[in-house]
Design a protein around this motif. Structure first.
Motif: not given
Length: 121
Positions: A36-37, A44-47, A88-93
């Motif tokens: 999962w990224y 930037q996309r992160e692992l 801060e976990d808000t993101a597209v996974y």
């Protein structure tokens, strides 16, 4: 060919939990790594976490303890259990996998389309 379909994203409040799922479908001989990224706006996309076939999971340092990655090889599925979510976990996974389409063939990498996780009060 191969498709990765994610599900389980949504809007939650801080401290709540979510479980993401990603199913790989198509002509698949063997799945090696599943991961999962995530990508937050403007970043930037992160692992986030990865789990090799038959191996131990590894996590981004700041997430270990709150997030748990697992896989079900009988279902070609990888999961991400996320606890104590923070804004801060808000993101597209995004789901990622590395696999073989046929015996003895090269490996290919695939990405899912992404699922939005939003953490807000």
């Amino acid at each position: 060919q191969v498709q990765l379909v994610e599900s389980g994203g949504g809007l939650v409040q801080p401290g709540e939990s979510l479980t993401l799922s990603c199913v790989a479908s198509g002509t698949i001989f063997r799945i090696y790594n599943m991961a999962w990224y995530r990508q937050a706006p403007g970043k930037q996309r992160e692992l986030v976490a990865q789990i090799p076939n038959g191996g131990s999971a590894t996590y981004a340092g700041s997430l270990e303890g709150r997030f748990t990655i697992s896989r079900d090889n009988t279902k070609n599925t990888v999961y991400l259990q996320m606890n104590s979510l923070k804004p801060e976990d808000t993101a597209v996974y995004y789901c990622y996998t590395n696999l073989q389409l046929g015996a003895g063939g090269r490996t290919y990498s695939y990405w899912g389309q992404g699922t939005q996780v939003s953490v807000s009060s």
